[in-house]
Design a protein around this motif. Sequence first.
Motif, PDB file in Angstrom:
ATOM      1  N   PRO A 130     -32.970 -50.038 -30.403  1.00 23.13           N
ATOM      2  CA  PRO A 130     -34.383 -49.745 -30.634  1.00 23.13           C
ATOM      3  C   PRO A 130     -34.574 -48.649 -31.684  1.00 23.13           C
ATOM      4  O   PRO A 130     -33.596 -48.188 -32.277  1.00 23.13           O
ATOM      5  N   GLY A 131     -35.817 -48.219 -31.880  1.00 27.81           N
ATOM      6  CA  GLY A 131     -36.107 -47.195 -32.868  1.00 27.81           C
ATOM      7  C   GLY A 131     -35.571 -45.827 -32.483  1.00 27.81           C
ATOM      8  O   GLY A 131     -35.147 -45.609 -31.340  1.00 27.81           O
ATOM      9  N   PRO A 132     -35.573 -44.877 -33.412  1.00 30.42           N
ATOM     10  CA  PRO A 132     -34.948 -43.571 -33.181  1.00 30.42           C
ATOM     11  C   PRO A 132     -35.541 -42.780 -32.017  1.00 30.42           C
ATOM     12  O   PRO A 132     -34.816 -42.074 -31.320  1.00 30.42           O
ATOM     13  N   LYS A 133     -36.836 -42.878 -31.778  1.00 34.29           N
ATOM     14  CA  LYS A 133     -37.434 -42.133 -30.672  1.00 34.29           C
ATOM     15  C   LYS A 133     -36.935 -42.662 -29.327  1.00 34.29           C
ATOM     16  O   LYS A 133     -36.659 -41.885 -28.397  1.00 34.29           O
ATOM     17  N   VAL A 134     -36.826 -43.966 -29.216  1.00 32.31           N
ATOM     18  CA  VAL A 134     -36.324 -44.552 -27.968  1.00 32.31           C
ATOM     19  C   VAL A 134     -34.838 -44.233 -27.812  1.00 32.31           C
ATOM     20  O   VAL A 134     -34.382 -43.918 -26.705  1.00 32.31           O
ATOM     21  N   LEU A 139     -30.589 -41.364 -24.855  1.00 30.83           N
ATOM     22  CA  LEU A 139     -29.466 -40.433 -24.845  1.00 30.83           C
ATOM     23  C   LEU A 139     -29.755 -39.209 -23.977  1.00 30.83           C
ATOM     24  O   LEU A 139     -28.839 -38.636 -23.374  1.00 30.83           O
ATOM     25  N   ASP A 140     -31.017 -38.805 -23.914  1.00 37.82           N
ATOM     26  CA  ASP A 140     -31.383 -37.627 -23.129  1.00 37.82           C
ATOM     27  C   ASP A 140     -31.574 -37.924 -21.649  1.00 37.82           C
ATOM     28  O   ASP A 140     -31.627 -36.995 -20.831  1.00 37.82           O
ATOM     29  N   ALA A 141     -31.687 -39.194 -21.303  1.00 35.10           N
ATOM     30  CA  ALA A 141     -31.933 -39.571 -19.909  1.00 35.10           C
ATOM     31  C   ALA A 141     -30.772 -39.156 -19.012  1.00 35.10           C
ATOM     32  O   ALA A 141     -29.617 -39.107 -19.444  1.00 35.10           O
ATOM     33  N   LEU A 142     -31.082 -38.876 -17.756  1.00 34.80           N
ATOM     34  CA  LEU A 142     -30.082 -38.362 -16.831  1.00 34.80           C
ATOM     35  C   LEU A 142     -29.109 -39.427 -16.344  1.00 34.80           C
ATOM     36  O   LEU A 142     -27.945 -39.137 -16.065  1.00 34.80           O
TER      37      LEU A 142
END
Length: 304
Positions: A130-134, A139-142
Amino acid sequence: MNDEFEPDEGGEPEKIDLSGLVGAIQPMADFYRTQNAELMKQLAEAVIPTERIGQAFARQIFESSGLSDRFREAMEPLHERLREQWRDLFASIGSLKDRIYPENLRDAEPKLNELKELLLEEGIPLMWVPGPKVVRALLDALDAIERRRIVGRRWRGIVNDCEAVVRSVDHPGLLEARDFALDCVSALRDGHTNPAQALAANLLDSLMHAHFEKDDRVKRTSNKKGKAKFDLNDYSVREALTFAPVWYAYAEFWVHKGDPIPRMFARHASAHGVSRTQYSRINAVYGLMLAASVMKFFDVELER
Protein backbone atom coordinates in the motif's frame (compact mmCIF):
# COMPACT_ATOMS: atom_id res chain seq x y z
CA MET A 1 53.88 -11.27 -13.92
CA ASN A 2 57.32 -11.68 -15.54
CA ASP A 3 60.15 -11.24 -13.00
CA GLU A 4 62.82 -10.54 -15.63
CA PHE A 5 63.67 -7.46 -17.66
CA GLU A 6 65.10 -7.77 -21.16
CA PRO A 7 68.94 -7.79 -20.96
CA ASP A 8 71.12 -5.10 -22.38
CA GLU A 9 72.63 -6.12 -25.68
CA GLY A 10 75.31 -8.72 -25.00
CA GLY A 11 74.46 -8.97 -21.26
CA GLU A 12 72.61 -11.40 -18.97
CA PRO A 13 69.01 -10.85 -17.87
CA GLU A 14 68.74 -8.94 -14.63
CA LYS A 15 66.64 -10.98 -12.20
CA ILE A 16 64.45 -9.05 -9.80
CA ASP A 17 63.58 -10.50 -6.40
CA LEU A 18 59.86 -9.78 -5.85
CA SER A 19 59.48 -11.65 -2.58
CA GLY A 20 59.68 -8.46 -0.55
CA LEU A 21 57.08 -6.72 -2.71
CA VAL A 22 54.68 -9.68 -2.48
CA GLY A 23 55.10 -9.70 1.29
CA ALA A 24 54.27 -6.01 1.44
CA ILE A 25 51.19 -6.29 -0.80
CA GLN A 26 49.63 -9.37 0.82
CA PRO A 27 48.53 -7.63 4.06
CA MET A 28 47.02 -4.85 1.97
CA ALA A 29 45.10 -7.39 -0.16
CA ASP A 30 43.83 -9.12 2.98
CA PHE A 31 42.73 -5.77 4.39
CA TYR A 32 40.72 -4.86 1.28
CA ARG A 33 39.12 -8.29 1.17
CA THR A 34 37.98 -7.85 4.79
CA GLN A 35 36.75 -4.34 4.08
CA ASN A 36 34.77 -5.60 1.10
CA ALA A 37 32.79 -8.03 3.26
CA GLU A 38 32.26 -5.43 5.98
CA LEU A 39 31.18 -2.80 3.48
CA MET A 40 28.61 -5.16 2.00
CA LYS A 41 27.10 -5.56 5.44
CA GLN A 42 27.16 -1.82 6.13
CA LEU A 43 25.56 -0.99 2.81
CA ALA A 44 22.85 -3.57 3.39
CA GLU A 45 22.14 -2.20 6.85
CA ALA A 46 22.02 1.32 5.44
CA VAL A 47 19.07 0.17 3.35
CA ILE A 48 17.48 -2.43 5.64
CA PRO A 49 18.72 -1.64 9.17
CA THR A 50 18.99 -4.75 11.32
CA GLU A 51 21.27 -6.23 13.91
CA ARG A 52 21.51 -9.53 12.04
CA ILE A 53 21.29 -9.80 8.28
CA GLY A 54 21.99 -12.86 6.18
CA GLN A 55 25.25 -12.60 4.26
CA ALA A 56 23.62 -13.75 1.04
CA PHE A 57 20.81 -11.19 1.39
CA ALA A 58 23.37 -8.48 2.12
CA ARG A 59 25.22 -9.45 -1.03
CA GLN A 60 21.97 -9.29 -3.02
CA ILE A 61 21.36 -5.74 -1.81
CA PHE A 62 24.94 -4.73 -2.52
CA GLU A 63 25.02 -6.20 -6.02
CA SER A 64 21.53 -5.16 -7.06
CA SER A 65 22.42 -1.56 -6.26
CA GLY A 66 25.23 -1.59 -8.83
CA LEU A 67 27.71 -0.55 -6.17
CA SER A 68 29.66 -3.82 -6.20
CA ASP A 69 31.26 -2.92 -9.52
CA ARG A 70 32.12 0.53 -8.26
CA PHE A 71 33.62 -0.96 -5.14
CA ARG A 72 35.89 -3.19 -7.20
CA GLU A 73 36.84 -0.24 -9.37
CA ALA A 74 37.70 1.74 -6.27
CA MET A 75 39.87 -1.06 -4.92
CA GLU A 76 41.93 -1.74 -8.03
CA PRO A 77 44.02 1.40 -8.42
CA LEU A 78 46.32 1.92 -5.44
CA HIS A 79 47.20 5.51 -6.21
CA GLU A 80 45.89 9.03 -5.80
CA ARG A 81 42.63 8.33 -7.62
CA LEU A 82 41.55 5.99 -4.82
CA ARG A 83 40.41 8.78 -2.55
CA GLU A 84 38.26 10.37 -5.24
CA GLN A 85 36.67 7.05 -6.20
CA TRP A 86 35.83 6.30 -2.58
CA ARG A 87 34.14 9.67 -2.34
CA ASP A 88 32.02 8.88 -5.41
CA LEU A 89 31.23 5.42 -4.07
CA PHE A 90 29.84 6.62 -0.77
CA ALA A 91 27.99 9.45 -2.46
CA SER A 92 26.04 6.71 -4.22
CA ILE A 93 24.84 5.18 -0.97
CA GLY A 94 22.35 7.99 -0.53
CA SER A 95 20.41 6.82 -3.58
CA LEU A 96 20.69 3.12 -2.80
CA LYS A 97 17.20 2.86 -1.33
CA ASP A 98 15.75 4.47 -4.45
CA ARG A 99 17.24 1.70 -6.59
CA ILE A 100 15.94 -1.16 -4.45
CA TYR A 101 12.73 0.06 -2.85
CA PRO A 102 9.63 1.27 -4.69
CA GLU A 103 8.43 4.73 -3.72
CA ASN A 104 6.04 3.54 -1.00
CA LEU A 105 8.90 2.04 1.07
CA ARG A 106 11.68 4.62 0.67
CA ASP A 107 10.84 6.73 3.70
CA ALA A 108 9.82 3.86 5.96
CA GLU A 109 13.32 2.35 6.37
CA PRO A 110 11.94 -1.02 7.53
CA LYS A 111 14.22 -3.37 9.40
CA LEU A 112 14.77 -6.85 8.04
CA ASN A 113 13.11 -8.52 11.02
CA GLU A 114 10.05 -6.28 10.50
CA LEU A 115 9.89 -7.17 6.83
CA LYS A 116 10.20 -10.89 7.53
CA GLU A 117 7.40 -10.76 10.09
CA LEU A 118 4.97 -8.85 7.91
CA LEU A 119 5.80 -10.65 4.67
CA LEU A 120 6.38 -14.23 5.82
CA GLU A 121 4.41 -14.51 9.06
CA GLU A 122 1.38 -12.42 8.11
CA GLY A 123 1.41 -12.33 4.30
CA ILE A 124 1.11 -8.54 4.01
CA PRO A 125 2.29 -7.21 0.63
CA LEU A 126 4.57 -4.17 0.89
CA MET A 127 6.15 -3.79 -2.55
CA TRP A 128 4.53 -0.88 -4.46
CA VAL A 129 1.36 -1.14 -2.37
CA PRO A 130 0.00 0.00 0.00
CA GLY A 131 0.93 3.69 0.12
CA PRO A 132 3.62 5.09 2.44
CA LYS A 133 1.23 6.24 5.18
CA VAL A 134 -0.33 2.79 5.47
CA VAL A 135 3.13 1.18 5.37
CA ARG A 136 4.22 3.38 8.26
CA ALA A 137 1.09 2.50 10.25
CA LEU A 138 1.62 -1.22 9.63
CA LEU A 139 5.25 -1.04 10.76
CA ASP A 140 4.29 0.90 13.89
CA ALA A 141 1.47 -1.45 14.84
CA LEU A 142 1.96 -3.57 17.94
CA ASP A 143 0.88 -6.92 16.52
CA ALA A 144 -0.75 -8.83 13.68
CA ILE A 145 -4.26 -8.17 15.01
CA GLU A 146 -3.74 -4.42 14.92
CA ARG A 147 -2.24 -4.62 11.42
CA ARG A 148 -5.25 -6.51 10.13
CA ARG A 149 -7.51 -3.88 11.69
CA ILE A 150 -5.52 -1.17 9.92
CA VAL A 151 -6.16 -2.84 6.58
CA GLY A 152 -9.83 -3.11 7.48
CA ARG A 153 -10.14 0.55 8.49
CA ARG A 154 -8.13 1.97 5.60
CA TRP A 155 -9.38 -0.30 2.85
CA ARG A 156 -10.63 2.55 0.65
CA GLY A 157 -7.26 4.27 0.62
CA ILE A 158 -5.49 0.96 -0.02
CA VAL A 159 -7.79 0.27 -2.96
CA ASN A 160 -6.88 3.72 -4.31
CA ASP A 161 -3.19 2.86 -3.90
CA CYS A 162 -3.69 -0.39 -5.80
CA GLU A 163 -5.56 1.35 -8.60
CA ALA A 164 -2.75 3.89 -9.04
CA VAL A 165 -0.12 1.15 -9.26
CA VAL A 166 -2.22 -0.99 -11.61
CA ARG A 167 -2.84 1.96 -13.92
CA SER A 168 0.91 2.57 -14.10
CA VAL A 169 1.42 -0.91 -15.62
CA ASP A 170 2.08 -0.59 -19.33
CA HIS A 171 3.91 -3.74 -20.42
CA PRO A 172 2.11 -5.17 -23.48
CA GLY A 173 1.98 -8.62 -21.91
CA LEU A 174 0.14 -7.33 -18.84
CA LEU A 175 -2.57 -5.12 -20.31
CA GLU A 176 -5.31 -7.76 -20.15
CA ALA A 177 -4.39 -8.61 -16.57
CA ARG A 178 -4.39 -4.89 -15.75
CA ASP A 179 -8.01 -4.62 -16.92
CA PHE A 180 -9.05 -7.50 -14.67
CA ALA A 181 -7.29 -5.88 -11.73
CA LEU A 182 -9.24 -2.68 -12.39
CA ASP A 183 -12.44 -4.77 -12.43
CA CYS A 184 -11.44 -5.98 -8.99
CA VAL A 185 -10.99 -2.37 -7.85
CA SER A 186 -14.46 -1.46 -9.14
CA ALA A 187 -16.05 -4.50 -7.50
CA LEU A 188 -14.60 -3.60 -4.12
CA ARG A 189 -15.74 0.00 -4.35
CA ASP A 190 -19.24 -1.10 -5.34
CA GLY A 191 -19.47 -3.41 -2.35
CA HIS A 192 -19.10 -6.67 -4.29
CA THR A 193 -16.40 -8.01 -2.01
CA ASN A 194 -16.92 -11.72 -2.68
CA PRO A 195 -16.54 -11.44 -6.47
CA ALA A 196 -13.58 -9.10 -5.89
CA GLN A 197 -11.78 -11.67 -3.74
CA ALA A 198 -12.45 -14.52 -6.16
CA LEU A 199 -11.17 -12.47 -9.08
CA ALA A 200 -8.09 -11.27 -7.19
CA ALA A 201 -7.17 -14.83 -6.14
CA ASN A 202 -7.50 -16.18 -9.66
CA LEU A 203 -5.74 -13.20 -11.22
CA LEU A 204 -2.80 -13.76 -8.88
CA ASP A 205 -2.66 -17.42 -9.89
CA SER A 206 -2.93 -16.52 -13.58
CA LEU A 207 -0.02 -14.09 -13.31
CA MET A 208 2.15 -16.72 -11.63
CA HIS A 209 1.34 -19.29 -14.32
CA ALA A 210 1.79 -16.86 -17.20
CA HIS A 211 5.19 -15.50 -16.23
CA PHE A 212 7.00 -18.34 -14.45
CA GLU A 213 8.03 -21.75 -15.67
CA LYS A 214 6.57 -24.54 -13.54
CA ASP A 215 9.66 -25.16 -11.39
CA ASP A 216 10.12 -21.44 -10.67
CA ARG A 217 6.44 -21.00 -9.87
CA VAL A 218 6.33 -24.01 -7.56
CA LYS A 219 9.42 -22.81 -5.72
CA ARG A 220 7.71 -19.50 -4.94
CA THR A 221 4.35 -20.99 -3.98
CA SER A 222 5.20 -24.27 -2.25
CA ASN A 223 4.02 -23.46 1.26
CA LYS A 224 3.59 -26.89 2.78
CA LYS A 225 3.16 -27.74 6.45
CA GLY A 226 6.39 -28.77 8.10
CA LYS A 227 8.51 -27.75 5.13
CA ALA A 228 11.11 -25.00 4.87
CA LYS A 229 9.86 -21.43 4.66
CA PHE A 230 10.44 -19.08 1.77
CA ASP A 231 14.13 -18.14 1.93
CA LEU A 232 14.84 -14.49 1.17
CA ASN A 233 18.46 -15.36 0.42
CA ASP A 234 17.45 -17.36 -2.66
CA TYR A 235 16.25 -14.34 -4.61
CA SER A 236 17.15 -10.84 -5.61
CA VAL A 237 16.02 -8.24 -3.09
CA ARG A 238 13.08 -6.99 -5.14
CA GLU A 239 11.90 -10.50 -5.96
CA ALA A 240 12.28 -11.70 -2.38
CA LEU A 241 10.18 -8.86 -0.97
CA THR A 242 7.52 -9.26 -3.68
CA PHE A 243 7.01 -13.02 -3.49
CA ALA A 244 7.41 -13.71 0.22
CA PRO A 245 3.75 -12.75 0.90
CA VAL A 246 2.70 -14.66 -2.23
CA TRP A 247 4.29 -17.76 -0.70
CA TYR A 248 2.25 -17.11 2.45
CA ALA A 249 -0.97 -16.81 0.45
CA TYR A 250 -0.35 -20.22 -1.13
CA ALA A 251 -0.48 -22.04 2.21
CA GLU A 252 -1.34 -25.71 1.81
CA PHE A 253 -5.07 -26.38 2.11
CA TRP A 254 -6.87 -29.68 1.48
CA VAL A 255 -10.61 -30.04 1.89
CA HIS A 256 -10.47 -33.85 1.77
CA LYS A 257 -7.94 -33.87 4.62
CA GLY A 258 -10.24 -31.84 6.81
CA ASP A 259 -7.98 -28.78 6.94
CA PRO A 260 -9.66 -25.89 8.75
CA ILE A 261 -10.54 -22.99 6.48
CA PRO A 262 -8.10 -20.16 7.22
CA ARG A 263 -9.32 -16.72 8.22
CA MET A 264 -6.41 -14.94 6.49
CA PHE A 265 -6.43 -14.55 2.71
CA ALA A 266 -5.37 -17.79 1.05
CA ARG A 267 -5.38 -18.56 -2.63
CA HIS A 268 -6.27 -22.25 -2.28
CA ALA A 269 -8.95 -21.59 0.32
CA SER A 270 -10.44 -18.86 -1.88
CA ALA A 271 -10.81 -21.46 -4.63
CA HIS A 272 -11.69 -24.57 -2.61
CA GLY A 273 -12.97 -23.31 0.72
CA VAL A 274 -15.60 -20.72 -0.17
CA SER A 275 -17.11 -19.68 3.13
CA ARG A 276 -17.77 -16.74 5.42
CA THR A 277 -14.53 -17.62 7.19
CA GLN A 278 -12.35 -17.09 4.12
CA TYR A 279 -14.37 -14.52 2.20
CA SER A 280 -14.38 -10.98 3.61
CA ARG A 281 -13.70 -7.44 2.51
CA ILE A 282 -10.32 -7.45 4.28
CA ASN A 283 -9.25 -10.60 2.44
CA ALA A 284 -10.43 -9.16 -0.86
CA VAL A 285 -8.15 -6.18 -0.20
CA TYR A 286 -5.25 -8.50 0.61
CA GLY A 287 -5.87 -10.35 -2.65
CA LEU A 288 -5.94 -7.12 -4.64
CA MET A 289 -2.71 -5.91 -3.00
CA LEU A 290 -0.98 -9.17 -3.90
CA ALA A 291 -2.18 -9.09 -7.50
CA ALA A 292 -1.17 -5.43 -7.90
CA SER A 293 2.26 -6.00 -6.34
CA VAL A 294 3.05 -9.06 -8.49
CA MET A 295 1.76 -7.35 -11.62
CA LYS A 296 3.98 -4.33 -11.02
CA PHE A 297 6.96 -6.61 -10.39
CA PHE A 298 6.49 -8.17 -13.84
CA ASP A 299 5.92 -4.73 -15.36
CA VAL A 300 9.34 -3.67 -14.08
CA GLU A 301 11.22 -6.91 -14.73
CA LEU A 302 9.88 -8.26 -18.04
CA GLU A 303 11.76 -7.45 -21.23
CA ARG A 304 10.09 -5.04 -23.61
